[in-house]
Design an enzyme around this catalytic site. Structure first.
Site, mmCIF file in Angstrom:
data_model
loop_
_atom_site.group_PDB
_atom_site.id
_atom_site.type_symbol
_atom_site.label_atom_id
_atom_site.label_comp_id
_atom_site.label_asym_id
_atom_site.label_seq_id
_atom_site.Cartn_x
_atom_site.Cartn_y
_atom_site.Cartn_z
ATOM 1 N N CYS A 21 0.860 -1.185 0.000
ATOM 2 C CA CYS A 21 0.000 0.000 0.000
ATOM 3 C C CYS A 21 0.895 1.232 0.000
ATOM 4 O O CYS A 21 2.078 1.144 -0.384
ATOM 5 C CB CYS A 21 -0.983 -0.006 1.171
ATOM 6 N N ASN A 24 2.239 1.502 4.418
ATOM 7 C CA ASN A 24 2.529 0.250 5.132
ATOM 8 C C ASN A 24 2.229 0.363 6.625
ATOM 9 O O ASN A 24 2.903 -0.244 7.460
ATOM 10 C CB ASN A 24 3.975 -0.220 4.906
ATOM 11 N N CYS A 26 -1.470 0.810 7.389
ATOM 12 C CA CYS A 26 -2.915 0.531 7.489
ATOM 13 C C CYS A 26 -3.307 -0.709 6.677
ATOM 14 O O CYS A 26 -3.473 -1.793 7.220
ATOM 15 C CB CYS A 26 -3.743 1.739 7.034
ATOM 16 N N ARG A 27 -3.434 -0.533 5.375
ATOM 17 C CA ARG A 27 -4.053 -1.592 4.572
ATOM 18 C C ARG A 27 -3.150 -2.811 4.380
ATOM 19 O O ARG A 27 -3.596 -3.949 4.595
ATOM 20 C CB ARG A 27 -4.457 -1.022 3.195
ATOM 21 N N SER A 28 -1.910 -2.605 3.966
ATOM 22 C CA SER A 28 -1.074 -3.787 3.664
ATOM 23 C C SER A 28 -0.635 -4.567 4.903
ATOM 24 O O SER A 28 -0.585 -5.794 4.838
ATOM 25 C CB SER A 28 0.109 -3.445 2.758
ATOM 26 N N ASP A 137 -8.228 4.143 1.175
ATOM 27 C CA ASP A 137 -7.216 4.468 2.184
ATOM 28 C C ASP A 137 -7.921 5.047 3.409
ATOM 29 O O ASP A 137 -8.538 6.108 3.309
ATOM 30 C CB ASP A 137 -6.238 5.473 1.581
HETATM 31 P P1 4NP Z 1 -1.807 2.849 4.104
HETATM 32 O O1 4NP Z 1 -2.373 4.245 4.649
HETATM 33 O O2 4NP Z 1 -1.249 3.142 2.729
HETATM 34 O O3 4NP Z 1 -2.991 1.951 4.063
HETATM 35 O O4 4NP Z 1 -0.750 2.407 5.081
HETATM 36 C C1 4NP Z 1 -1.581 5.404 4.728
HETATM 37 C C2 4NP Z 1 -0.743 5.576 5.781
HETATM 38 C C3 4NP Z 1 0.027 6.727 5.871
HETATM 39 C C4 4NP Z 1 -0.060 7.686 4.887
HETATM 40 C C5 4NP Z 1 -0.908 7.496 3.822
HETATM 41 C C6 4NP Z 1 -1.679 6.344 3.721
HETATM 42 N N1 4NP Z 1 0.696 8.873 4.995
HETATM 43 O O5 4NP Z 1 0.520 9.772 4.157
HETATM 44 O O6 4NP Z 1 1.514 8.992 5.927
#
Ligand code: 4NP
Length: 174
Positions: A21, A24, A26-28, A137
């Site tokens: 994702c 790294n 939340c989703r992955s 997201d």
């Molecule tokens: P993820 O979510 O891609 O599912 O881990 C996010 C986590 C952090 C950020 C963006 C999306 N960020 O901009 O820090």
């Protein structure tokens, strides 16, 4: 009915699965934890090597987002030991299958120049209810987003596990 043993246990072991994702956190990492737990529950823990990584570098070394940890914990899944990593071409090349959470992740992973582009797939291609083929997201949204992501990830990981079990002849591996 008995079948020739050659029909089972085909291909490399462990099968290396990488979820990607943006951050790294939340989703992955959720997909990593859910897939690993489902493989364990099926008696197939040693058949898979499961990892996750982000296309961005902001959260390298960090645990998952506290809201994602809490949502997973409410479903009996502990993500607390996972730590953020950034994906690179070598990680893509090591994996047998790469599942990315949205179309931006697909563009960003392909831009790294992996040897084999075909093994990189949108995670929700395997979702029985794929909507727009992207996992939303949850990071900048409200708390409900995490529960919705959990539902998507749980059913899609189950579908992917089923596909890989069939593809690699694991139906009788337990
Ligand atoms: P993820 O979510 O891609 O599912 O881990 C996010 C986590 C952090 C950020 C963006 C999306 N960020 O901009 O820090």
């Amino acid at each position: 009915m008995s079948q020739p043993s050659a029909a089972f246990s085909s291909g490399p072991r462990p099968v290396r699965v990488l979820f990607v994702c943006l951050g790294n956190i939340c989703r992955s990492p959720l997909a990593e934890g859910v897939f690993r737990a489902q493989a364990e529950a099926a008696g197939l823990a040693d058949q898979f090597h499961v990892t996750s990584a982000g296309t961005g570098d902001w959260h390298i070394g960090n645990p998952p987002d506290a809201r994602m940890i809490a949502t997973a914990a409410s479903h009996g899944l502990d993500l607390g030991a996972l730590r953020g990593e950034q994906v690179d071409a070598a990680a893509l090349d090591r994996a047998h299958h790469v599942f990315v959470m949205d179309k931006q992740n697909l563009q960003d992973t392909l831009a790294l120049g992996p040897e084999d582009e075909a093994k990189i797939r949108l995670f929700r291609e395997f979702d029985p209810q794929p909507d727009d083929y992207q996992v939303p997201d949850p990071y900048f949204g409200d708390g409900d987003g995490f529960e919705r992501v959990y539902d998507i990830v749980e059913r899609t990981c189950a579908a992917i596990l089923g596909r890989l079990r069939a593809a690699y002849g694991m139906e009788r591996a337990v």
